[in-house]
Enzyme design. Structure first.
Site, PDB file in Angstrom:
ATOM      1  N   SER A  50      -7.215  12.857 -48.459  1.00 35.39           N
ATOM      2  CA  SER A  50      -8.449  12.069 -48.442  1.00 35.39           C
ATOM      3  C   SER A  50      -8.259  10.847 -49.327  1.00 35.39           C
ATOM      4  O   SER A  50      -7.565  10.904 -50.333  1.00 35.39           O
ATOM      5  CB  SER A  50      -9.592  12.935 -48.961  1.00 35.39           C
ATOM      6  N   HIS A  83     -17.980  35.958 -31.075  1.00 39.59           N
ATOM      7  CA  HIS A  83     -19.102  35.212 -31.672  1.00 39.59           C
ATOM      8  C   HIS A  83     -18.741  34.684 -33.062  1.00 39.59           C
ATOM      9  O   HIS A  83     -19.612  34.505 -33.899  1.00 39.59           O
ATOM     10  CB  HIS A  83     -20.364  36.075 -31.782  1.00 39.59           C
ATOM     11  N   ASN A 111       0.816  -1.216   0.000  1.00 40.14           N
ATOM     12  CA  ASN A 111       0.000   0.000   0.000  1.00 40.14           C
ATOM     13  C   ASN A 111       0.853   1.272   0.000  1.00 40.14           C
ATOM     14  O   ASN A 111       0.557   2.219  -0.726  1.00 40.14           O
ATOM     15  CB  ASN A 111      -0.956   0.005   1.196  1.00 40.14           C
ATOM     16  N   GLU A 139      -7.664  18.025 -35.590  1.00 40.73           N
ATOM     17  CA  GLU A 139      -8.935  17.378 -35.222  1.00 40.73           C
ATOM     18  C   GLU A 139      -8.725  16.349 -34.120  1.00 40.73           C
ATOM     19  O   GLU A 139      -9.547  16.205 -33.212  1.00 40.73           O
ATOM     20  CB  GLU A 139      -9.553  16.703 -36.448  1.00 40.73           C
ATOM     21  N   LYS A 166      -8.176  17.302 -51.469  1.00 39.16           N
ATOM     22  CA  LYS A 166      -8.225  17.635 -50.052  1.00 39.16           C
ATOM     23  C   LYS A 166      -6.848  17.665 -49.377  1.00 39.16           C
ATOM     24  O   LYS A 166      -5.962  16.894 -49.688  1.00 39.16           O
ATOM     25  CB  LYS A 166      -9.102  16.615 -49.295  1.00 39.16           C
TER      26      LYS A 166
END
Ligand code: ARG
Length: 461
Positions: free
Chosen positions: A276, A155, A109, A289, A282
């Site tokens: 891709s 925003h 422990n 991500e 792409k």
């Protein structure tokens, strides 16, 4: 010794053995476990609890076990449950009966608490080093692009012009708070628990201060029950890591936006982008991500441990074995994220033509026009209304502010005069010449301060 069964007459069920074993993941504690055992053996000899020669035999046995593990020659078996039992069993194999003296005045422990604290301390140091490297990459990008102007957003709508460097330094600040949090959590991790035994402390005249010195701890724990129950330091690391991943994820989100065709503010190096499998045009920001994605994974480990701990009576409970995988995964995730992101940021190219175009489009200087009227004596609220009407008018006519005639300006407010045309993106930036503002002078100073913070960084403090 095959495994410890004490008063039992039969072996554990095979499934139970597998279910309860921590060796599949806690093998990672081996360097700390062995370092702890070496210090413990030394201390036992120094205190006359075992003979000096016995300690020598134990220590050289432990040293050869570390080599076996590192050379991949060590045999792991689930019936030996955890790394502590594996090392002890192997020691007995190697040195015989005398190996059985190592566990005097110790319990698994306090041993597991020690090992985990040693590992966490090293993880904090590694985290701080990698954090600093990433902060340096941010400073470099800011410095290379010192003059670059972009729209600042609220925003996600263009709000006011800012320097790109100012924006990048916002992220520097966030990471600096993370660095402070990790350094602070080090203080509570840096506490040596050996001597707590299973729960009540040990009944031998041991020297805990000696152990702390040997193992590089600056404090020893003050209550044996707390010392074997406490996993706050794991929670704290995971909490600090969660906040840090949140920061990295917000930055990742911006990278994803900025590489989109709609923003097109930056170009990723091919080494840090993916293609891709179906769309040849792409160039995807998968690294960013995944940084964003992995933040969720790190939060998960934090919540899991908090929930594991919340119902546990003192002191040690086996539930606590669940602390390890989450901690290891969090350390690995955070360190690799910082490393890959550093490399990515060192190679980002800013598309200054596009940031410039974006900032010059729309009515981003509206606040500056209102401030202009305030300086001529108008109240801010009235100035705000005048400029709001001016924006509506200009939008209707499809004109920019600079394309409006002075007569037109005066139709909206007689306080406008020729000098309204000297309100530019550059004047807007320069006007924000206060500490924390985006004026080029201030940002220059902020870059210097950031460099100094990184330059002064040392793990020693
Ligand atoms: N494998 C255990 C853990 O990870 C080590 C401590 C076990 N102690 C005990 N009394 N069963 O927590």
């Amino acid at each position: 010794m095959s495994h410890i069964r004490g008063r039992f007459h039969k072996d554990a069920d095979k499934l139970v053995t597998e279910y309860t074993a921590s060796i599949p993941f806690d093998w990672r504690l081996y360097p700390y476990d062995i370092a702890g055992s070496i210090a413990h053996a030394r201390m036992l000899a120094k205190q006359g609890i075992i003979q000096a020669e016995e300690a020598e035999i134990i220590i050289s046995g432990l040293a050869s076990i570390i080599q076996e593990i590192e050379q991949g020659k060590f045999q792991f078996k689930p019936e030996l449950e955890d790394i502590h039992m594996h090392i002890e069993a192997r020691l007995l194999d190697k040195v015989g009966e005398v190996g059985g003296k190592l566990h005097t005045a110790r319990s698994r422990n306090d041993q597991v608490a020690l090992d985990l604290r040693l590992l966490a301390k090293e993880a904090i140091s590694n985290t701080l080093v990698k954090l600093k490297a990433f902060q340096q990459a941010l400073i470099n990008l800011a410095e290379i692009n010192k003059g670059v102007i972009m729209p600042g957003y609220t925003h996600l709508q263009p709000a006011q012009p800012v320097l790109l460097a100012h924006h990048l330094l916002a992220h520097f600040e966030m990471l600096q708070r993370d660095a402070d949090r990790f350094s602070d959590c080090l203080k509570r991790t840096d506490v040596m628990p050996l001597g707590s035994g299973a729960i009540a402390g040990v009944a031998y005249n041991i020297d805990r201060e000696f152990l702390a010195r040997q193992l590089g701890f600056s404090q020893i724990s003050q209550n044996s029950i707390d010392a074997v129950s406490d996993r706050d330091f794991v929670v704290e690391y995971e909490a600090a890591a969660s906040l840090c991943m949140m920061h990295l994820s917000r930055l990742a989100e911006e990278i994803i936006l900025w590489t989109s065709a709609e923003f097109d503010f930056i170009e990723l190096d091919e080494a840090y982008a993916t293609s891709s499998s179906i769309m040849p045009q792409k160039k995807n920001p998968d690294v960013a991500e995944l940084v964003r994605g992995k933040a969720g994974r790190v939060y998960g480990k934090l919540i899991a441990l908090l929930v594991t701990m919340k119902g546990l009576p003192l002191s040690y409970n086996r539930d606590m074995q669940e602390d390890k995988e989450g901690l290891f995964d969090t350390i690995d995730t955070l360190l690799s994220t910082l490393e890959v992101f550093s490399g990515m940021f060192e190679t980002i190219k800013v598309k200054t033509v596009n940031t410039e175009k974006a900032v010059r489009r729309g009515y981003i200087l509206a606040t500056d026009l209102a401030d202009y009227l305030v300086k001529k004596g108008e109240s801010f609220r009235t100035a705000y209304d005048i400029v709001a009407r001016l924006v509506n008018y200009a939008m209707e006519k499809g004109k920019s502010f600079s394309e409006l005639s002075l007569t037109k300006y005066k139709d909206f407010c007689p306080l406008f005069s020729e000098d309204v045309y000297s309100i530019t993106i550059e004047s807007s930036l320069a006007a924000r010449d206060i500490i924390g503002g985006t004026a080029p002078k201030q940002v220059e100073q902020a870059i210097a301060t950031a460099k100094k913070i990184i330059g002064d960084f040392s793990l020693g403090k």
